[in-house]
Every structure is written in C-alpha cells, then in structure tokens.
Scaffold this motif. Structure first.
Motif, short mmCIF file in Angstrom:
data_model
loop_
_atom_site.label_atom_id
_atom_site.label_comp_id
_atom_site.label_asym_id
_atom_site.label_seq_id
_atom_site.Cartn_x
_atom_site.Cartn_y
_atom_site.Cartn_z
N ASP A 198 62.34 32.96 29.79
CA ASP A 198 62.64 33.84 30.91
C ASP A 198 61.58 34.93 31.07
N GLU A 199 61.09 35.46 29.93
CA GLU A 199 60.06 36.49 30.00
C GLU A 199 58.73 35.92 30.52
N LYS B 201 33.01 34.62 42.73
CA LYS B 201 34.28 33.99 43.04
C LYS B 201 34.73 33.13 41.87
N CYS B 202 35.99 33.25 41.48
CA CYS B 202 36.51 32.48 40.36
C CYS B 202 38.01 32.34 40.52
N ASP B 203 38.58 31.43 39.73
CA ASP B 203 40.03 31.32 39.68
C ASP B 203 40.54 32.40 38.74
N PRO B 204 41.26 33.40 39.23
CA PRO B 204 41.64 34.54 38.37
C PRO B 204 42.58 34.16 37.23
N TYR B 205 43.44 33.19 37.47
CA TYR B 205 44.36 32.79 36.41
C TYR B 205 43.62 32.14 35.24
N HIS B 206 42.69 31.27 35.56
CA HIS B 206 41.96 30.60 34.49
C HIS B 206 40.98 31.55 33.80
N LEU B 207 40.53 32.57 34.50
CA LEU B 207 39.74 33.61 33.84
C LEU B 207 40.59 34.33 32.80
N ILE B 208 41.79 34.72 33.17
CA ILE B 208 42.69 35.40 32.22
C ILE B 208 43.04 34.47 31.06
N PHE B 209 43.36 33.20 31.36
CA PHE B 209 43.67 32.24 30.30
C PHE B 209 42.50 32.10 29.33
N SER B 210 41.28 32.07 29.89
CA SER B 210 40.09 31.89 29.05
C SER B 210 39.88 33.08 28.12
N ILE B 211 40.13 34.28 28.61
CA ILE B 211 40.01 35.46 27.75
C ILE B 211 41.08 35.43 26.67
N TRP B 212 42.30 35.05 27.05
CA TRP B 212 43.36 34.94 26.05
C TRP B 212 42.96 33.96 24.94
N SER B 213 42.52 32.78 25.35
CA SER B 213 42.27 31.72 24.36
C SER B 213 41.10 32.06 23.46
N VAL C 297 56.07 42.03 20.14
CA VAL C 297 54.80 41.35 20.38
C VAL C 297 54.49 41.29 21.87
N LEU C 298 55.48 40.94 22.68
CA LEU C 298 55.25 40.85 24.11
C LEU C 298 54.82 42.19 24.69
N PHE C 299 55.46 43.26 24.25
CA PHE C 299 55.10 44.58 24.77
C PHE C 299 53.69 44.96 24.35
N THR C 300 53.40 44.79 23.05
CA THR C 300 52.09 45.20 22.52
C THR C 300 50.99 44.31 23.06
N TRP C 301 51.22 43.02 23.09
CA TRP C 301 50.18 42.05 23.47
C TRP C 301 49.77 42.20 24.92
N LEU C 302 50.68 42.65 25.77
CA LEU C 302 50.38 42.75 27.20
C LEU C 302 49.86 44.13 27.60
N GLU C 303 49.87 45.08 26.67
CA GLU C 303 49.42 46.42 27.00
C GLU C 303 47.98 46.45 27.53
N PRO C 304 47.03 45.74 26.92
CA PRO C 304 45.67 45.74 27.47
C PRO C 304 45.59 45.19 28.89
N LYS D 277 54.69 36.55 34.23
CA LYS D 277 54.11 35.98 35.44
C LYS D 277 53.84 37.06 36.48
N GLU D 278 54.78 37.99 36.63
CA GLU D 278 54.60 39.07 37.60
C GLU D 278 53.37 39.90 37.27
N LEU D 279 53.18 40.21 35.97
CA LEU D 279 52.02 41.00 35.57
C LEU D 279 50.73 40.24 35.81
N VAL D 280 50.70 38.97 35.45
CA VAL D 280 49.48 38.18 35.65
C VAL D 280 49.20 38.01 37.14
N ASP D 281 50.23 37.80 37.95
CA ASP D 281 50.03 37.72 39.40
C ASP D 281 49.38 38.99 39.93
N GLU D 282 49.86 40.13 39.45
CA GLU D 282 49.33 41.43 39.89
C GLU D 282 47.86 41.57 39.53
#
Length: 218
Positions: free
Chosen positions: A128-129, A156-168, A73-80, A135-140
């Motif tokens: 740990d993952e 201008k936006c908070d990039p982390y919360h943008l990613i979280f919002s798309i996830w949710s 799941v982790l591998f597939t889910w993070l591919e996009p 975290k490393e991938l999201v930071d990048e």
C-alpha cells in the motif's frame, strides 16, 4: 505505523524506550540477514539478550517488530528524495541526491537489506505504501525533472528510470557490500570506496544529463 505494546501503557518510562530500541536493533540484525520469513521471535530474543516473554511484552508479534522497522526505513530512505528542490540548480540537486543516497548506503546497510528483502518477497507488508505515498512522491519529483528538461537545464530523459537508476547504483553499495569489497580488493575496499563511488556516479549521471537548448512546445 506499528506501535510497541509498551508504548500503549499510561506511563512510558525511559527503560521501556530503551528496551524497545534494544529489541528493534536485534530485530534489524536478524531480519537483515534472514528476511522476514526466515526470522523467528526466538532468534530476535537471543540477539537482544532477553527472554521471549519479556520481548513479547514490548512487541506481541514478529510482524509488529518488522512493521516498526519498515516504517522507519521508508521515512528515512525517502528523506533525500523529499529534499529534491524544484527551485534548485539541477546539477547541484542531482549531485546532492547521489551523495545522500550513498551516505545512507554507508551508514544504514542493514536497513537497506531489510527493505530489499521485503521487496524481493513481493512487498507483502508495504504494498500500500509503495502504490500510495511512495508513488505520489516519485510522481512529484518526476515532474520536477520533466520541467528541468523542458527548460533545457538537463537533457530529455525518462524521469522515473533516472530515479530508479540512482536508487539501484547507490543502494548496490549497501546490498552487495561483500561483493563490492571483494572485487575492489584490500587497497580500495576501505571507507574511501564511497567517495570513489560518489565521484564516478556524479560523472555518470551529471555528464549524461548535460542541458540542451529549451525545447519548443509540440
């Protein structure tokens, strides 16, 4: 990554591979409904149509089955997210990311619920993952979004919360599918609901991130 017991034998036959997939499919069904804590090896063996001793030949523990599934799941889910291209057009990249995440919600709802259950229980098997590779991938990718904003390509936006919002918003259509279909009703609850969702989320995020003039250095 968890390795099935049978995979450690000198010769791994096609039948062994098929049995492993049969077991993991059954485990996915059970874990997606009951979570890790609420699931038992007996339940998984019953769904797989196998005896418990036969199942334990391939996977010695419930943890081994769960870990194999979580790794997938982790591998597939993070591919996009890995495909999020810094050199691409921001609007196209965000649109593609939204659509790929919705496609995954449509095609892999059990996997999404498996992951959600794990996180809701405190992520005991994947902490740990989450703190490491995720975290490393999201930071990048957050840095990619910052560069786009600095260049005036998006607001201008908070990039982390943008990613979280798309996830949710995208994973909602997997994790709460029963609710979505119930509220939409018979006329709108078919496969077209994912296209409707894609159009709306594109409008929401892309219009909300329309670019401005480049910002000066502070």
């Amino acid at each position: 990554m968890a390795i099935p017991r049978a995979a450690k034998t000198q010769r791994r036959t096609r039948i062994q591979e098929e049995k492993e997939e049969q077991i993991l499919e059954a485990a996915l069904d059970v874990f997606a409904v009951s979570g890790f804590r609420g699931s038992t090896i007996d339940q998984i063996a019953e769904v797989a149509g196998m005896s418990k001793p036969n199942l334990l030949y391939y996977f010695r523990t419930k943890e081994a089955m769960h870990r194999s599934l979580i790794d997938r799941v982790l591998f597939t889910w993070l591919e996009p997210l890995r495909a999020f291209d810094a050199e691409g057009n921001p609007e196209n990249e965000i649109r593609s990311y939204i659509r790929r995440k919705l496609e995954m919600a449509r095609d892999f709802p059990r996997e999404s619920r498996l992951f959600a259950n794990e996180v809701l229980q405190g992520a005991p098997h994947i902490e740990d993952e989450l703190k490491g590779p995720l975290k490393e991938l999201v930071d990048e990718k957050a840095e990619v979004i910052r560069v786009w904003a600095k260049a005036g390509k998006i607001a201008k936006c908070d990039p982390y919360h943008l990613i979280f919002s798309i996830w949710s918003t995208t994973q909602h259509y997997a994790d709460f599918d029963v609710q979505v279909r119930a509220v939409l009703g018979q006329g709108k609850a078919g496969e077209g609901r994912f296209e409707d969702a894609a159009r709306f989320l594109e409008q929401l995020f892309i219009n909300g991130l329309k670019g401005h003039a480049p910002q000066s250095e502070s």
